[in-house]
Each structure stands twice: as structure tokens, then as C-alpha cells.
Design a protein around this motif. Sequence first.
Motif, PDB file in Angstrom:
ATOM      1  N   ASP A  53       0.856  -1.180   0.000  1.00 13.73           N
ATOM      2  CA  ASP A  53       0.000   0.000   0.000  1.00 13.73           C
ATOM      3  C   ASP A  53       0.891   1.228   0.000  1.00 13.73           C
ATOM      4  O   ASP A  53       2.034   1.189   0.463  1.00 13.73           O
ATOM      5  N   ARG A  54       0.351   2.333  -0.499  1.00 12.93           N
ATOM      6  CA  ARG A  54       1.178   3.535  -0.573  1.00 12.93           C
ATOM      7  C   ARG A  54       1.434   4.129   0.801  1.00 12.93           C
ATOM      8  O   ARG A  54       2.338   4.950   0.967  1.00 12.93           O
ATOM      9  N   SER A  77      -1.023  13.332  -2.767  1.00 13.49           N
ATOM     10  CA  SER A  77      -0.991  11.893  -3.005  1.00 13.49           C
ATOM     11  C   SER A  77      -2.121  11.490  -3.925  1.00 13.49           C
ATOM     12  O   SER A  77      -3.154  12.151  -3.999  1.00 13.49           O
ATOM     13  N   ASP A  78      -1.891  10.391  -4.614  1.00 13.31           N
ATOM     14  CA  ASP A  78      -2.855   9.825  -5.538  1.00 13.31           C
ATOM     15  C   ASP A  78      -2.754   8.309  -5.405  1.00 13.31           C
ATOM     16  O   ASP A  78      -1.928   7.790  -4.668  1.00 13.31           O
ATOM     17  N   SER A  79      -3.599   7.590  -6.133  1.00 11.00           N
ATOM     18  CA  SER A  79      -3.553   6.136  -6.022  1.00 11.00           C
ATOM     19  C   SER A  79      -2.248   5.562  -6.554  1.00 11.00           C
ATOM     20  O   SER A  79      -1.809   4.501  -6.123  1.00 11.00           O
ATOM     21  N   SER A  80      -1.616   6.273  -7.499  1.00  2.00           N
ATOM     22  CA  SER A  80      -0.386   5.752  -8.099  1.00  2.00           C
ATOM     23  C   SER A  80       0.792   6.702  -7.978  1.00  2.00           C
ATOM     24  O   SER A  80       1.843   6.422  -8.534  1.00  2.00           O
ATOM     25  N   TYR A 117       4.017   4.652  -8.967  1.00  3.14           N
ATOM     26  CA  TYR A 117       3.842   3.217  -9.188  1.00  3.14           C
ATOM     27  C   TYR A 117       3.918   2.924 -10.683  1.00  3.14           C
ATOM     28  O   TYR A 117       3.223   3.554 -11.485  1.00  3.14           O
TER      29      TYR A 117
END
Lengths: 416, 120
Positions: A53-54, A77-80, A117
Motif C-alpha cells: 500500500d502507498r 498523493s494519488d492512487s499511483s 507506481y
Amino acid sequence: MKAKSMKSIISVPISVSKTGKMKLTASPDNLASMMSKDQNKLIHLDPVPSFEDRHEIKPWLQKIFYPQGIDIVIERSDSSKVTFKCRSVRSKVGLNPKSKGSSSRSHACPFRIRAAYSVRLQKWNVVVMNNIHSHELRFDLITKTDDYKKFKENLRQKNDEKAIKTFDELEYKASLNLPLVTPIISCDCGLTKEIEAFNNIFLPLSNPPLTSKKNLLKTNKNSVSKIKSRQMDNSKPRPRLKTKLDADLHDTGFLDNFKTRNSCVKIEKEDSLTNLNEIDFTNMFCNDNFIQNYNQGLMELLTEPTPGPSSSSCILPSTPTRPLSQSKMDIALSESTTSSPNFMETDAPYGDEIIKVSKDTKSNAPTADTDIATNLGKERNENFGMLNYNYEALLHFNDEHFNELNSIDPALISKY
Amino acid sequence: MTGERIEKVKINDEFAKSHFLTTQWRETKRQRHYKMPVTEQGLRERIESAIPQVYHIIVTDLSYGCGQSFDIVVVSDFFQGKSKLMRSRAVNKAVKEELQEIHAFSCKCYTEEEWSKIVV
């Protein structure tokens, strides 16, 4: 008074120490020059563990940068993708105590860390975008923050004894103002230049669009070559079509075509072949050789007992004959059966044999005559079938020939 | 007696040669001259081998690499129930040989419980 205080505030840099000496650190005044000279850019942290997880990225970065005196926080922050920056620390060192505060711009630190990511590699890439700081790096200030306490508690929960001892040592040395030796962050990945090129919009030597254009050109060339090959392929079957057409014409048998004329000629040849068959059939029995032999035989037979003018009438003509009609053939067959012995005696090919036999009979006893007759019959039966022979002979005789045979004197024939 | 003056004489190689001193003195000087300096790692190893149940040892070279001044912190449950003096004596006994070479030495001994209160 206000003007004097403003001048003093502007002229005094933030990084001035208590003694008044200039520190060798970046500040808003010399930020541009420091950025141009600094080489700590795009440090690619490697190896990066596989984060599930980030949220696991921040503790890992804190373990690296807390000993350096850098307190990192999440900028966005973002999902990737996650961006970290340096916590802004207000320091009143060197400032005028009478001032209420300073603007937030002076505390803007250019230090940035980017974690992205990669779907292709299925892992997180962590890069230090800029390692320049606009403030002093102090570990003793970090130990007083709540984030640091949470970080230590997290290490105890994970039972990371090595890390705990390391940070305990740092805390002890910082509290007693002992010298700190911080580890160096190395960058051996070899991808720093590539990232720098990407960020500065600098295209490398191997330009993807150019290669793509080259590929397109190659495809065009290939297509051209394909077109040429198609043209060649189109040109090749044309004679085949012609040959097919010629074959069709030949099969149809048009009279205008020369080949068809040749075929007509062939047909004519076939007609000639059929005619030839007919000619051969007639020549077998009406041939000149046959007639000559026949005449010779008769002459031999007739000249010995009674020479005279009547023998000339027995000669047969040499003209070709025609086949007999049905009624005539029937008559001939019936007569042949009745006069078979006489007829057999008169045949030309057997004339010589008869003569020889008669000579033998003169020298021998009478009983031999009967034996000779039986022998002749046997020979004839064995060599030639009577019916077949008679039939074949009669088919080729005309009325004239038949009359001529009848005109012969039977006495002469009976003698022989 | 009041007029006499006593002159101090420095002992050096020339004086030794002229007065035919024994070679033992020379060998002793040579040994002292060629001894290696004390290091953090050496001190750490000595203490770990002498004191049991060691949790953590912090050795700091205060002379910035010269090897003349050290600050040592030893954390061990071996010091449970012992006074500060006894703790220091135990450590000093372990590094007795190195203490003859260094100029300054500072030693602090804690149990694990005491250490947890000092750090965060």
C-alpha cells in the motif's frame, strides 16, 4: 523607526548564525546559485521494497531521512503517485525579536521526493527530485515532534531492533551535542540521467517518433514492394489465361482458327485411315500377287495333260473385285459344300503338293493311293478349316470369276 | 652548599650512549613509539567480551579520529542492583589496557529500564 526596522529585517538573511557568520547552507538569497551548483538531484533510491500500500512508503522514507535531519511530510498523493516535501520549520534564529513573523515563502523548501507506481514493472519507483534545503538540518528538532514518536512506536511494534538501537544512539548524541556521522545516500541505479531528461523535456538521441517514422517508411517501402510483387504476379498469369483461352478455342473447334483447321486435317486423316483399312481387306485376296500365283498354278495344271487354245480362257482378269451380294453368297456356300473335293483340288497353293503326291503314287503300291488321300485330307483339315477357307474365298469372287471356273472342263479336273 | 646549582639533565639517545645505559630502556621506548591508536571498534569488542547481557554500547570518539578522547555508554541488565561506582569499575577493568593509552575517558552505565526513560 519603521523604515529602519524594515531595512534590518530585509538585510538579515535567515541562515545567519548567532555569532553573525554566514552559514554554508542554501537560503532564499542564494537559492538560485545553490540550485545551479548542487548535484544532488534526481537521486534514485534503490532497492525499493515491494509496498502493498502507498501508506507504507512514508515510514520507509522516514527511516532513511530522519538520520539526515530531514522531516518529510506528504505534499499530495494519488492512487499511483505520492509527493513528499520537507516539513516547514519556523526558526527565530537571527530574526528580529520585535517582528511578528515572517512570510511563508521564506520557509518554502525546494526539497521534493516523488514516489510513482509503475504498472509495467509492478513496483514503486522513488526518486529524490531535488535535494536542496532552504533551512538547517537538525535532528534534535525532529526528536521533539509527534511524528517522530509515532515512528519509534511503529518500530517497536514491528520489533525492528536494529533500527531502534540506531535511532537511540542518534538521540543520545543529539541530546549531548556530540558529533553525528550521517550515512551517505548513494545512487547506483543508473537511471538518473533518463529521469532528468524526462523532467527537463530533453529528448534523448534515440527519439521514439523518429524511429516510428522510420518504421512507417519501412512499411511504405514494404507496401511498395508488395505492390510491385502484385504487379509481377498479375503479369505472370496473363499468358496462362491466354493459354487457357487458346485451349478453350481448341476445345470449341472453331473453323476460323488454324489449330481447329489442323484438327480438321486430323479428321481427314482419320477418314483416310478408314479407307486404308478397306483397301487392305480387299488386297488380301484381290492382290496382284495372289492373282498371278493363281494363274501360274492353273497354267501348270493345264499345260501338262492337254495343251491347247482352251487354256487361254481360264486366265483371270487383274481388275479389283467387289464383295458378293447376300443371295450370291448363299449360293456360293451351298455349291461349295456340294463340290468341295473338286474345289479343293483346284486351289493354287495346293497345286504343287498334288503334283508331288501323284508322282509318289506312280512308284508306290495301290494301297498307297488311299493313304495319300487320307493324308492330304488330314493336312488340309489340320492347316485350314474348310468352312472358314471357303467362306473367305467366296467373298472375293465375282460372277465372272465363278463362271470362268465353271467353264473349265471337269474331266481335266477329275483326272487331277 | 648555598653557592651550588643543580642542573637538570634530559635523557636522550646521546646521553644513553655516553653513559652506557642498558638496551631495555631503548626497547621500551621503541614499543611505545610504534603502538597503534585505540579505536571505537576495539573498545566495543573489549566491553562486549567482558560484560555479559549487553543490550547496547555507544562509543563516541570526541577527538575526531585521533583516538585520545572517548565517551562510552553501556546498557546492560548486568548492572542491576549495582551502584554507579561498581558499574564504572567493571567497565574500567575491561578496558584497563586501553586506558593507559588514551587521554580522556567518560563512562556511563545504565540498565535497560533506565535507558528506556532516557530515549524517546
